[in-house]
Motif scaffolding. Structure first.
Motif, PDB file in Angstrom:
ATOM      1  N   ILE A 596       0.872  -1.188   0.000  1.00  0.00           N
ATOM      2  CA  ILE A 596       0.000   0.000   0.000  1.00  0.00           C
ATOM      3  C   ILE A 596       0.900   1.226   0.000  1.00  0.00           C
ATOM      4  N   THR A 597       0.658   2.120  -0.963  1.00  0.00           N
ATOM      5  CA  THR A 597       1.429   3.365  -1.050  1.00  0.00           C
ATOM      6  C   THR A 597       0.523   4.536  -0.675  1.00  0.00           C
ATOM      7  N   ILE A 598       0.978   5.377   0.270  1.00  0.00           N
ATOM      8  CA  ILE A 598       0.206   6.570   0.698  1.00  0.00           C
ATOM      9  C   ILE A 598       1.034   7.796   0.359  1.00  0.00           C
ATOM     10  N   GLN A 599       0.468   8.665  -0.480  1.00  0.00           N
ATOM     11  CA  GLN A 599       1.109   9.930  -0.837  1.00  0.00           C
ATOM     12  C   GLN A 599       0.457  11.042  -0.005  1.00  0.00           C
ATOM     13  N   TYR A 600       1.284  11.771   0.783  1.00  0.00           N
ATOM     14  CA  TYR A 600       0.781  12.847   1.654  1.00  0.00           C
ATOM     15  C   TYR A 600       1.364  14.169   1.140  1.00  0.00           C
ATOM     16  N   HIS A 601       0.473  15.135   0.745  1.00  0.00           N
ATOM     17  CA  HIS A 601       0.902  16.443   0.227  1.00  0.00           C
ATOM     18  C   HIS A 601       0.193  17.545   1.034  1.00  0.00           C
ATOM     19  N   ASP A 602       0.931  18.638   1.312  1.00  0.00           N
ATOM     20  CA  ASP A 602       0.244  19.854   1.773  1.00  0.00           C
ATOM     21  C   ASP A 602       0.777  21.044   0.983  1.00  0.00           C
ATOM     22  N   ASN A 603       0.017  22.150   0.967  1.00  0.00           N
ATOM     23  CA  ASN A 603       0.410  23.338   0.195  1.00  0.00           C
ATOM     24  C   ASN A 603       0.969  24.427   1.094  1.00  0.00           C
ATOM     25  N   GLY A 604       1.632  23.967   2.167  1.00  0.00           N
ATOM     26  CA  GLY A 604       2.178  24.923   3.134  1.00  0.00           C
ATOM     27  C   GLY A 604       3.438  25.604   2.647  1.00  0.00           C
ATOM     28  N   LYS A 605       4.108  26.257   3.599  1.00  0.00           N
ATOM     29  CA  LYS A 605       5.275  27.069   3.242  1.00  0.00           C
ATOM     30  C   LYS A 605       6.499  26.225   2.894  1.00  0.00           C
ATOM     31  N   GLY A 606       6.494  24.952   3.274  1.00  0.00           N
ATOM     32  CA  GLY A 606       7.608  24.077   2.949  1.00  0.00           C
ATOM     33  C   GLY A 606       8.862  24.444   3.718  1.00  0.00           C
ATOM     34  N   ALA A 607       9.931  23.760   3.411  1.00  0.00           N
ATOM     35  CA  ALA A 607      11.194  24.015   4.103  1.00  0.00           C
ATOM     36  C   ALA A 607      12.323  23.361   3.327  1.00  0.00           C
ATOM     37  N   ASP A 608      13.529  23.804   3.542  1.00  0.00           N
ATOM     38  CA  ASP A 608      14.721  23.200   2.955  1.00  0.00           C
ATOM     39  C   ASP A 608      15.102  21.994   3.813  1.00  0.00           C
ATOM     40  N   MET A 609      14.912  20.788   3.272  1.00  0.00           N
ATOM     41  CA  MET A 609      15.101  19.572   4.064  1.00  0.00           C
ATOM     42  C   MET A 609      16.533  19.403   4.535  1.00  0.00           C
ATOM     43  N   SER A 610      17.494  19.935   3.753  1.00  0.00           N
ATOM     44  CA  SER A 610      18.901  19.810   4.160  1.00  0.00           C
ATOM     45  C   SER A 610      19.196  20.635   5.405  1.00  0.00           C
ATOM     46  N   ALA A 611      18.358  21.648   5.610  1.00  0.00           N
ATOM     47  CA  ALA A 611      18.590  22.520   6.768  1.00  0.00           C
ATOM     48  C   ALA A 611      17.690  22.163   7.940  1.00  0.00           C
ATOM     49  N   VAL A 612      16.811  21.167   7.723  1.00  0.00           N
ATOM     50  CA  VAL A 612      15.855  20.799   8.779  1.00  0.00           C
ATOM     51  C   VAL A 612      16.392  19.596   9.538  1.00  0.00           C
ATOM     52  N   SER A 613      16.492  19.698  10.835  1.00  0.00           N
ATOM     53  CA  SER A 613      16.915  18.549  11.656  1.00  0.00           C
ATOM     54  C   SER A 613      15.688  17.705  11.959  1.00  0.00           C
TER      55      SER A 613
END
Length: 650
Positions: A596-613
């Motif tokens: 089972i594959t679940i794709q989760y999307h939101d239209n928020g402000k997002g973030a730079d994943m490399s800078a997120v701990s």
């Protein structure tokens, strides 16, 4: 350039150099082979048109070229056939021996058997019966060794006829009867029945002869073979004393047979004429024996045909029959008898010589010369037949001895193979056992590790349930009591009272939410409604939740997987509410095979994943998913929203 790349270039350079060196010889060999095939085909074409000499020249050209030994047997077989047409049989025998040696050197079983067959046939025609027997027996032995039924029948047919010619009738019968089960072709079966019939006839067992000929007549064979069988059958009836049956059969053959029939196309014209002459001569014999008259014209027609064919072997016995016809005319009978003897001597046919000498002894004025020659020749042929019988017995003994030795060697080889296989099986079994033990140990370790992880998750769930229960039982109830007490108290300032009540209401709702967040999750058939309720709780004025494919997707039935899915989606929705400032969340459920594959999307402000701990929220989701052998990935860019992909095995 690194070391591996240099090594590859050196290898390619060497390979290319070797190819260039080998290219020219290979090309040259290919040209010579094609040229030899051209000469071979030219010889074959010339052979069909009976241009024997030119065909042999083309064959010589084909053999003179540098070609692989494996290509030579066909050319040698063609050469033997041409030599047999042009020269004494010694030439064909020499070529057959060359092919025999070649076949042994290249281990070509078919070529070896063909050389044995040709040698047996040529030696028989040359009168060297011992060599003919030797190669005939060797051919059968080899054919039996490789279980080639067609070759067994082919060699046995030749050997059976040879043994009949040598008056070794019991062995001829044994060969024919042994070979019959290997024969599927009706024409070949008929030939074996004919061997048995001739053997029975020579032993004066004419009933047995008729039996075998009747077996042959019952087969579906082509018309010319049928003519031969009917002729033999008629003579068998005559020998039994059924002269009228014989007369009727032969008369019908003479009157009704179309000797130019298309059915005889595959038979040479000389063979057809030869059989016609035999039938005429046999009919003449029966007419003479029954006193019906008309025998002489039939004899003369047969003699004329044999004379036109230059068939000295047949001219011998037809002259002898005509000599018997003229017994009352001694001078004419004597001349015909001498002619019969002369033809028999020219062909080397001992039996016909004996018959002619016997006749001349009976009618000559001075029979002593013919009687002595008859006695000497009879003793000689008896000796030859005895030697041939002894040679045949010796060859059979040697073949049986060789077969027994081969069987012993085969048994020893099979025993060695069995021992080798047993040793290999023991090694393989030991390897498999060691592998299974190591695999079992590793799998046990992994299983225990997984169990420990699941146990930890269950402990976490249990702890969360206890916390939720305690918050509900202690904190929420106490707060509710304060709210009731405050509500029943008298406040002088209404606004202060309302403010306090609002704050307490907010505290109460938050406490309930904490309790619900950490409460036990319904599983089994109650899981889907609980999941829908969770998604609906986050669907409000500030954010909208869109769900796709939930009803069409098979949700895992295992409790651990249901709890994991619930908690992960809950964690993602909480993070979206707290951090993303999204107005829309899209959750797409799909089944892909056993996943089972679940794709989760939101239209928020997002973030730079490399800078997120990875905080405790993301870390918890990864831990939960890995515990059930699933996978989870995150993708986000500033201003591009947040995307998560979850895969859960079912």
């Amino acid at each position: 350039m690194n070391f591996s790349a240099r090594l590859l270039l050196i290898f390619l350079w060497i390979a290319f150099g070797c190819q260039r060196q080998q290219e020219e010889p290979i090309h040259s060999q290919s040209k010579e082979y094609l040229l030899s095939q051209y000469y071979f085909q030219q010889a074959d074409s010339l052979k069909k048109h009976k241009n024997w000499r030119e065909a042999l020249e083309q064959n010589t050209m084909a053999l003179s070229l540098s070609i692989p030994d494996t290509s030579k047997p066909d050319i040698l077989m063609q050469r033997m056939a041409l030599q047999n047409k042009m020269y004494p049989r010694d030439s064909a025998i020499a070529t057959a021996h060359t092919m025999e040696e070649l076949a042994i050197s290249i281990m070509d079983t078919n070529a070896y058997m063909e050389s044995c067959y040709r040698l047996s046939y040529y030696y028989q025609k040359l009168g060297n019966n011992n060599e003919a027997l030797k190669y005939g027996i060797e051919g059968i032995r080899k054919a039996e060794e490789i279980k080639d039924s067609l070759k067994i029948a082919k060699f046995s047919l030749n050997l059976g006829n040879l043994l009949n010619d040598l008056s070794n009738y019991p062995e001829a019968e044994k060969v024919a009867i042994t070979a019959l089960p290997y024969t599927t072709n009706d024409r070949t079966k008929a030939a074996f029945y004919n061997i048995l019939a001739n053997s029975s006839s020579e032993q004066e067992d004419y009933r047995e002869k008729i039996y075998w000929l009747q077996q042959a007549k019952n087969l579906e064979i082509k018309s010319f073979d049928e003519v031969i069988l009917r002729n033999n059958w008629a003579m068998g009836q005559w020998r039994l004393g059924n002269k009228q049956k014989a007369l009727d059969e032969l008369s019908e053959l003479v009157e009704t047979t179309d000797w130019k029939s298309n059915d005889f196309d595959n038979t040479s014209a000389s063979k057809v004429l030869e059989e016609k002459a035999r039938i005429l001569a046999n009919l003449g014999l029966i007419r003479m024996e029954t006193g019906m008259g008309g025998a002489l014209p039939l004899y003369q027609q047969a003699q004329h045909i044999f004379d036109s064919l230059k068939s000295k072997g047949n001219l011998s016995w037809i002259n002898l029959r005509m000599a018997n016809y003229y017994r009352n005319n001694p001078s004419r009978a004597m001349n015909l008898g001498k002619n019969a003897l002369s033809y028999a001597e020219a062909t080397g046919n001992i039996n016909e010589q004996l018959n002619a000498l016997k006749f001349l002894t009976e009618i000559a004025n001075d029979p002593r010369t013919y009687a002595l020659r008859h006695q000497k020749l009879s003793d000689s042929i008896n000796k030859v037949q005895l030697l041939a019988r002894n040679a045949y017995a010796r060859y059979i003994f040697e073949v049986n001895q060789t077969r027994e030795k081969n069987q012993v060697l085969l048994a020893e080889t099979e025993l060695q193979k069995t021992e080798l296989q047993r040793s290999r099986l023991q090694k393989i079994s030991l390897t498999i056992i060691i592998f299974l033990l190591l695999s079992g140990s590793f799998m046990g370790y992994r299983l225990q590790k997984t169990r420990n992880l699941i146990e930890k998750i269950r402990e976490v769930n249990s702890t969360e349930n206890k916390i939720a229960k305690r918050i509900h039982d202690e904190l929420a109830n106490d707060l509710y009591k304060v709210m009731v007490a405050t509500e029943t108290s008298h406040w002088e300032v209404t606004s202060d009272k309302e403010k306090l009540l609002n704050n307490l209401e907010d505290l109460y709702q938050r406490t309930r939410k904490i309790s619900k967040d950490n409460a036990s999750i319904p599983t089994g058939t109650n899981f889907l409604p609980a999941l829908k309720e969770l998604l609906q709780e986050f669907n409000g004025n500030t954010i909208r939740i869109l769900v796709k494919g939930l009803h069409q997707t098979t949700i895992p039935v295992e409790e651990d997987k249901q709890i994991c899915l619930y908690r992960v989606l809950q964690e993602l929705l909480v993070n979206t509410m707290k951090h993303s400032k999204a107005s829309l969340v899209m959750i797409d459920f799909k089944r892909e095979g056993k996943t089972i594959t679940i794709q989760y999307h939101d239209n928020g402000k997002g973030a730079d994943m490399s800078a997120v701990s990875k905080g405790s929220g993301i870390s918890n989701t990864e831990t939960r998913i890995k515990a059930i052998k699933g996978s989870i990935s995150f993708e986000s860019k500033t201003g591009k929203g947040f995307h998560t992909q979850i895969k859960i095995p079912i």
